[in-house]
Design a protein around this motif. Sequence first.
Motif, PDB file in Angstrom:
ATOM      1  N   ASP A   1     -13.255   3.057  -4.402  1.00 56.08           N
ATOM      2  CA  ASP A   1     -12.405   3.896  -5.245  1.00 56.08           C
ATOM      3  C   ASP A   1     -11.364   4.652  -4.423  1.00 56.08           C
ATOM      4  OD1 ASP A   1     -13.812   3.159  -7.544  1.00 56.08           O
ATOM      5  OD2 ASP A   1     -15.291   4.745  -7.229  1.00 56.08           O
ATOM      6  N   GLN A   2     -11.733   5.009  -3.195  1.00 51.69           N
ATOM      7  CA  GLN A   2     -10.825   5.717  -2.294  1.00 51.69           C
ATOM      8  C   GLN A   2     -11.070   5.236  -0.873  1.00 51.69           C
ATOM      9  OE1 GLN A   2     -12.250   9.644  -3.610  1.00 51.69           O
ATOM     10  NE2 GLN A   2     -10.098  10.230  -3.723  1.00 51.69           N
ATOM     11  N   ILE A   3      -9.997   5.172  -0.093  1.00 55.82           N
ATOM     12  CA  ILE A   3     -10.131   4.860   1.326  1.00 55.82           C
ATOM     13  C   ILE A   3      -9.291   5.849   2.137  1.00 55.82           C
ATOM     14  CG2 ILE A   3     -10.691   2.417   1.036  1.00 55.82           C
ATOM     15  CD1 ILE A   3      -7.800   1.767   1.811  1.00 55.82           C
ATOM     16  N   ALA A   4      -9.759   6.119   3.341  1.00 55.58           N
ATOM     17  CA  ALA A   4      -9.028   6.973   4.278  1.00 55.58           C
ATOM     18  C   ALA A   4      -8.770   6.159   5.540  1.00 55.58           C
ATOM     19  CB  ALA A   4      -9.837   8.228   4.607  1.00 55.58           C
ATOM     20  N   LEU A   5      -7.529   6.168   5.988  1.00 49.58           N
ATOM     21  CA  LEU A   5      -7.149   5.467   7.208  1.00 49.58           C
ATOM     22  C   LEU A   5      -6.705   6.500   8.231  1.00 49.58           C
ATOM     23  CD1 LEU A   5      -4.963   2.569   5.702  1.00 49.58           C
ATOM     24  CD2 LEU A   5      -7.440   2.611   6.100  1.00 49.58           C
ATOM     25  N   ASN A   6      -7.489   6.641   9.297  1.00 51.60           N
ATOM     26  CA  ASN A   6      -7.127   7.551  10.379  1.00 51.60           C
ATOM     27  C   ASN A   6      -6.389   6.735  11.428  1.00 51.60           C
ATOM     28  OD1 ASN A   6      -7.951   8.684  13.277  1.00 51.60           O
ATOM     29  ND2 ASN A   6      -7.694  10.368  11.828  1.00 51.60           N
ATOM     30  N   VAL A   7      -5.127   7.081  11.663  1.00 60.64           N
ATOM     31  CA  VAL A   7      -4.290   6.319  12.599  1.00 60.64           C
ATOM     32  C   VAL A   7      -4.485   6.885  13.999  1.00 60.64           C
ATOM     33  CG1 VAL A   7      -1.989   5.431  13.060  1.00 60.64           C
ATOM     34  CG2 VAL A   7      -2.650   5.993  10.704  1.00 60.64           C
TER      35      VAL A   7
ATOM     36  N   LEU B   1      -4.823   9.142   2.849  1.00 61.02           N
ATOM     37  CA  LEU B   1      -5.822   9.011   1.794  1.00 61.02           C
ATOM     38  C   LEU B   1      -5.237   8.190   0.648  1.00 61.02           C
ATOM     39  CD1 LEU B   1      -7.298  12.635   1.592  1.00 61.02           C
ATOM     40  CD2 LEU B   1      -7.906  10.769   3.142  1.00 61.02           C
ATOM     41  N   PHE B   2      -6.004   7.206   0.196  1.00 63.09           N
ATOM     42  CA  PHE B   2      -5.539   6.301  -0.844  1.00 63.09           C
ATOM     43  C   PHE B   2      -6.505   6.240  -2.013  1.00 63.09           C
ATOM     44  CE2 PHE B   2      -3.682   4.676   3.040  1.00 63.09           C
ATOM     45  CZ  PHE B   2      -2.392   4.340   2.675  1.00 63.09           C
ATOM     46  N   GLU B   3      -5.950   6.165  -3.204  1.00 62.83           N
ATOM     47  CA  GLU B   3      -6.697   5.724  -4.375  1.00 62.83           C
ATOM     48  C   GLU B   3      -6.523   4.212  -4.408  1.00 62.83           C
ATOM     49  OE1 GLU B   3      -4.557   7.746  -7.461  1.00 62.83           O
ATOM     50  OE2 GLU B   3      -5.905   9.470  -7.393  1.00 62.83           O
ATOM     51  N   THR B   4      -7.433   3.517  -5.052  1.00 64.32           N
ATOM     52  CA  THR B   4      -7.308   2.065  -5.153  1.00 64.32           C
ATOM     53  C   THR B   4      -7.070   1.673  -6.613  1.00 64.32           C
ATOM     54  OG1 THR B   4      -9.691   1.797  -5.388  1.00 64.32           O
ATOM     55  CG2 THR B   4      -8.818   1.708  -3.156  1.00 64.32           C
ATOM     56  N   LYS B   5      -6.753   0.414  -6.797  1.00 61.40           N
ATOM     57  CA  LYS B   5      -6.574  -0.172  -8.136  1.00 61.40           C
ATOM     58  C   LYS B   5      -5.520   0.531  -8.968  1.00 61.40           C
ATOM     59  CE  LYS B   5     -11.426  -1.284  -7.779  1.00 61.40           C
ATOM     60  NZ  LYS B   5     -11.534  -0.681  -6.482  1.00 61.40           N
TER      61      LYS B   5
END
Length: 196
Positions: free
Chosen positions: A50-56, A153-157
Motif C-alpha cells: 500500500d505504501q513504500i519508502a525509498l531512502n536514497v 514516500l509513495f502511495e501505490t495503485k
Amino acid sequence: MGQKTFPGLFFLILSLTFCAPAKSSYFGESEWSGVTESGEEIFFSSLDKDQIALNVYSPDCVPCWKEIPALNFLHEQIQEKFPRKALYLVVDPYQTVPDLPEQAGWGEAFSKAKARMEKEKISRGIHLPILFMKPSFRVKEGALVTATPETLLFETKPLRLYYNFIGSISEETSLDAIRKDPKIEFFRHQFGMDGI
C-alpha cells in the motif's frame, strides 16, 4: 425555476465526479524499477504494497552513514507490524561509482555499484534491502532527487509520491534515542505507522 435548476445542478455534480483528476504520477515514478543484489528487477508500480519508502543512499554521504541505525530500526518495525508497507535503501549506480562515465552501460554501472555496496553493507551494518535503480531514476541536478540522503514516500495503485524527506530522518544511534526522536515520530506519522 427550481425544476430547471435541479437538472443543471445534477449534471454539474455528475460531470465533476467523473471528470475529477485521478491520483497520478508526476515525476515518472511509475516507470521506476530497481534491481536487487541477486539481480531480480522490482517494478515499484506493481509491488503488492500500500505504501513504500525509498531512502536514497550514497557511500560518499556522511549523513547517509549516520542514518543507518534509524533506517534499520524502521525497517524492522515495518517488517514486524506493517506487512503492507516496505522500506528500501536505493542507490543510483552512476552516482555510487566514482568516475564512472555517463556513457557506461547500465550492466557495468550495476556490477561496480554492487561491489561497492557489498562493502558498505558490511562496514555500515545495513540491514534493509538494497536496490540499484534503473536509469529512469537518477540522482543529479535537474532530477527529482538532487542529493543524498533523501527519503521518498509513495502511495501505490497508482504509484504516487506524497512526501519527501530532505536530509537524514535521524542520526541517533541508540535504540532508546531513536525511539524518542521527534523526526522518527514524524516519519512514522507520515508513513502510517502511528501506535508502534
